[in-house]
Design a protein around this motif. Sequence first.
Motif, PDB file in Angstrom:
ATOM      1  N   SER A  31       0.864  -1.371   0.137  1.00 48.44           N
ATOM      2  CA  SER A  31       0.099   0.044  -0.028  1.00 48.44           C
ATOM      3  C   SER A  31       0.978   1.261   0.128  1.00 48.44           C
ATOM      4  CB  SER A  31      -0.956  -0.188   1.179  1.00 48.44           C
ATOM      5  OG  SER A  31       0.002  -0.124   2.268  1.00 48.44           O
ATOM      6  N   ARG A  32       1.957   1.151   0.479  1.00 48.78           N
ATOM      7  CA  ARG A  32       2.881   2.056   0.540  1.00 48.78           C
ATOM      8  C   ARG A  32       4.504   1.789   0.622  1.00 48.78           C
ATOM      9  NH1 ARG A  32       1.676   7.384   4.147  1.00 48.78           N
ATOM     10  NH2 ARG A  32      -0.097   7.247   2.572  1.00 48.78           N
ATOM     11  N   PRO A  33       4.911   1.556  -0.624  1.00 46.08           N
ATOM     12  CA  PRO A  33       6.358   1.276  -0.602  1.00 46.08           C
ATOM     13  C   PRO A  33       7.326   1.995   0.194  1.00 46.08           C
ATOM     14  CG  PRO A  33       5.373   0.795  -2.649  1.00 46.08           C
ATOM     15  CD  PRO A  33       4.426   1.843  -1.960  1.00 46.08           C
ATOM     16  N   ASP A  34       7.315   3.234  -0.201  1.00 46.24           N
ATOM     17  CA  ASP A  34       7.970   4.089   0.796  1.00 46.24           C
ATOM     18  C   ASP A  34       7.218   4.932   1.590  1.00 46.24           C
ATOM     19  OD1 ASP A  34       9.786   6.060   1.391  1.00 46.24           O
ATOM     20  OD2 ASP A  34      10.358   6.669  -0.405  1.00 46.24           O
ATOM     21  N   PRO A  35       7.670   4.740   2.997  1.00 41.47           N
ATOM     22  CA  PRO A  35       6.645   5.344   3.972  1.00 41.47           C
ATOM     23  C   PRO A  35       6.810   6.963   3.994  1.00 41.47           C
ATOM     24  CG  PRO A  35       7.894   3.748   5.001  1.00 41.47           C
ATOM     25  CD  PRO A  35       8.519   3.935   3.666  1.00 41.47           C
ATOM     26  N   LYS A  36       7.721   7.462   3.337  1.00 40.74           N
ATOM     27  CA  LYS A  36       7.848   8.948   3.198  1.00 40.74           C
ATOM     28  C   LYS A  36       7.131   9.440   2.116  1.00 40.74           C
ATOM     29  CE  LYS A  36      12.133   8.718   2.999  1.00 40.74           C
ATOM     30  NZ  LYS A  36      12.499   7.144   3.112  1.00 40.74           N
ATOM     31  N   VAL A  37       6.780   8.930   1.118  1.00 42.26           N
ATOM     32  CA  VAL A  37       5.970   9.358   0.208  1.00 42.26           C
ATOM     33  C   VAL A  37       4.714   8.709  -0.289  1.00 42.26           C
ATOM     34  CG1 VAL A  37       8.104  10.447  -1.099  1.00 42.26           C
ATOM     35  CG2 VAL A  37       7.327   8.204  -1.653  1.00 42.26           C
ATOM     36  N   PRO A  38       3.661   9.206  -1.042  1.00 43.47           N
ATOM     37  CA  PRO A  38       2.438   8.570  -1.453  1.00 43.47           C
ATOM     38  C   PRO A  38       2.980   7.486  -2.475  1.00 43.47           C
ATOM     39  CG  PRO A  38       2.155  10.853  -1.488  1.00 43.47           C
ATOM     40  CD  PRO A  38       3.766  10.815  -1.402  1.00 43.47           C
ATOM     41  N   ARG A  39       2.085   6.202  -2.534  1.00 44.83           N
ATOM     42  CA  ARG A  39       2.445   5.242  -3.457  1.00 44.83           C
ATOM     43  C   ARG A  39       2.311   5.637  -4.791  1.00 44.83           C
ATOM     44  NH1 ARG A  39      -1.180   1.763  -5.978  1.00 44.83           N
ATOM     45  NH2 ARG A  39      -2.572   2.586  -4.775  1.00 44.83           N
ATOM     46  N   GLN A  40       1.485   6.644  -5.117  1.00 40.66           N
ATOM     47  CA  GLN A  40       1.545   7.072  -6.530  1.00 40.66           C
ATOM     48  C   GLN A  40       2.814   7.687  -6.948  1.00 40.66           C
ATOM     49  OE1 GLN A  40       1.357  10.852  -6.477  1.00 40.66           O
ATOM     50  NE2 GLN A  40       1.504  10.878  -8.707  1.00 40.66           N
TER      51      GLN A  40
END
Length: 351
Positions: free
Chosen positions: A76-85
Amino acid sequence: MASVPLGAAAGASQIGQFYSYSVGANEEAALSVPTISRAVSLLTTVVGTLDLKSYVLQWSGEEYEKIWVQGETWMSRPDPKVPRQFIMGKTARDLIMYGRAHWAVTSRYSTGFPASFEWLPANMVYSTKMPASPEWFGMPDDLEFNGLPLDVSNVITFLSPNQGIVYAGRRAVGVSLRLDQAAERFSATEIAAGYLQQTSNSEPMSSEELGELAAAWANARRVSAIGALNSAVEWKEFSSDPSKLQLVESRKYQALEMARLLDIPGYLLGIDQSGMTYQNAQQSRQDLILFGARPILHSIQERLSMNDVLPNGRHVQFDVEEYLEEFMVESPEIQREEPAPELPEDEMELE
């Protein structure tokens, strides 16, 4: 639970230092072409919109069936610091531009599998074994980020089956840029194109005098729409209409070439709308995924299904069906007259 963030290899110290990040000059030039910019925007939006889901395969006796299971938190969110989009869109753009993309593993679960990632610009990631190749023929054994070595085990490399357009489309993109530059030059000219010619009864002028005369004439016309010449000089205007000066047909053809380069139907990019009907407008989203986004989607989901990301037997898939069902335009229902109910045989005899 995830372990502490990783920090192996010297190149890891450059990850997240955004002041040193950059995209390539070839990518900047390609994205300055409006057709490419719109096509990339469409494709990256599709990839960034789709959700990820996980499944395992089960043999039913005749074929394998997909059994959907609970996904990992990073899906759902590969990078917690940015949106998945953001990270998915950037990954798709790198696959389009360079034919490859990279994620750095920033933390892992206690099981050893990745728990979070961070996108790395493909322009800044190099392989010393494939330094100048426009296409990588397999997973790299060594990587450098911003000139410093990376731990390959902590990098997820995505490979596209197609060459990036900065390589495969170098000539086509160059033609589009030159056509745009030519149109820009004509649009920036305030006066009609032409030349000054001396009359036969005037004294010959040197090249320097002719240059000064032409410059003075052009400057006077920019200041005022009315010009004045004596009997020694005549103004000759080139016979060119605005459509020729703006290279309309050439630029339209080149826009179609860019659509072919990106595997997107022209009507999705605002080119050649003559064939648009209700039916193919209804199928436009399927066409965008089938012809343009599908190679990108498979490149991402198949890489994320490998055993260094998920346990053996687990797979990742983009939820394309939900995307199509959500935005599908239903055809209007046709109101038809219902036939009269059939009468029993005794009532038919009575009538």
